[in-house]
Scaffold this active site. Sequence first.
Site, PDB file in Angstrom:
ATOM      1  N   LYS A  62      35.837  21.232 -39.120  1.00 20.85           N
ATOM      2  CA  LYS A  62      35.976  20.771 -40.509  1.00 20.85           C
ATOM      3  C   LYS A  62      34.943  21.465 -41.395  1.00 20.85           C
ATOM      4  CE  LYS A  62      37.949  16.375 -39.129  1.00 20.85           C
ATOM      5  NZ  LYS A  62      37.749  14.995 -38.720  1.00 20.85           N
ATOM      6  N   GLN A 106      33.257  10.594 -38.965  1.00 25.10           N
ATOM      7  CA  GLN A 106      34.064  10.993 -37.809  1.00 25.10           C
ATOM      8  C   GLN A 106      34.261   9.799 -36.875  1.00 25.10           C
ATOM      9  OE1 GLN A 106      35.542  14.090 -37.341  1.00 25.10           O
ATOM     10  NE2 GLN A 106      36.568  13.032 -35.664  1.00 25.10           N
ATOM     11  N   ASP A 129      39.450  10.479 -46.096  1.00 26.35           N
ATOM     12  CA  ASP A 129      40.365  10.163 -44.991  1.00 26.35           C
ATOM     13  C   ASP A 129      41.503   9.263 -45.468  1.00 26.35           C
ATOM     14  OD1 ASP A 129      40.038  11.389 -42.537  1.00 26.35           O
ATOM     15  OD2 ASP A 129      38.405  10.061 -41.904  1.00 26.35           O
TER      16      ASP A 129
END
Length: 306
Positions: A62, A106, A129
């Site tokens: 990422k 994460q 997200d």
Amino acid sequence: MTILLNATPAPARDIDGKAISALVLDEVREEVEVLSRQQIFPALAVLLVGADPASEVYVRNKLLRAREVGIRSLEYRLAENASQAEVLDLIAQLNADITVNGILVQLPLPAHIDEAAVIHAIDPIKDVDGFHRENVGGLVQGIEVLTPCTPSGCMRLLHETCGDLSGKHAVVIGRSNIVGKPMATLLLQADCSVSVVHSRSVDAPALCRLADIVVAAVGRPGLIDASWLKPGAVVIDVGINRISSESGNRLVGDVDYASARTVASAITPVPGGVGPMTIAYLLKNTLIASQLQRAVGIRQAEPAFV
Ligand code: NAD
């Protein structure tokens, strides 16, 4: 003229997630360049708690992709035994930092940390997200919000493959909060008729055989084979399953690719299908977050260094 009876149908064409994600990344790169000329520098903060090897790889990828498109990436690491209060403190700091546009924690988090509490501590306008309940609610109501990356990536694959999705019957296999449910919502917004098949569905293959579009997000290697598919169906395989054998590890999807491609018209391979789209849409979400923040008047500060 020779007419071939019982000719083997042509195998499905691959939906190339690498190529389509490259288009998305180019779009993001161009937009970042435009913003940088206006002294606006979108930034993504990624927080990793602990040292789970798979999470390490995801975070590294990422951050790498973010840098490649010119998005500032900020990496934060806390030890495996960090307390929930420490995680929440860091999120509060990032929420308050006007140079940070997107915050990604994460997952999974270590077992002693309440994942929901952490997700809901992120300012919804920085929740790249799209997991915060405010964004989930906005998605269901069709308001412009940050939308989960994997389903957004799947929608782009479908639009690139089929064009207009209106009137198509889509079956989503799996009903998780991060893939199945938002996927079904996005397909509904694209005017599909949508069915969601899950572990308690009666005769899942028969339901699936009605579908023009099948999106598999189950986590069971090779569950969906040709017998689940209507001829000509378009198949999006979200599953990522690691298979170990004597010859080493390999990744497979939830769809039995070799079998399904004899019936489907188009199919995503694993790897190289949905996976690259997820990161591309994380970066697109960082841009959208930056736009949403400007729209509500949050000043975008120039960072001390880029
Ligand atoms: P999950 O475990 O949260 O949900 C799985 C769903 O599958 C459940 O809703 C369950 O009802 C359903 N299910 C289980 N067995 C079934 C069966 N026999 N028939 C029909 N439905 C069944 O999983 P998830 O987080 O949604 O992830 C699903 C898969 O997608 C995993 O392999 C995961 O690794 C992968 N994934 C990939 C990406 C990506 O970027 N490509 C992103 C997220 C998840």
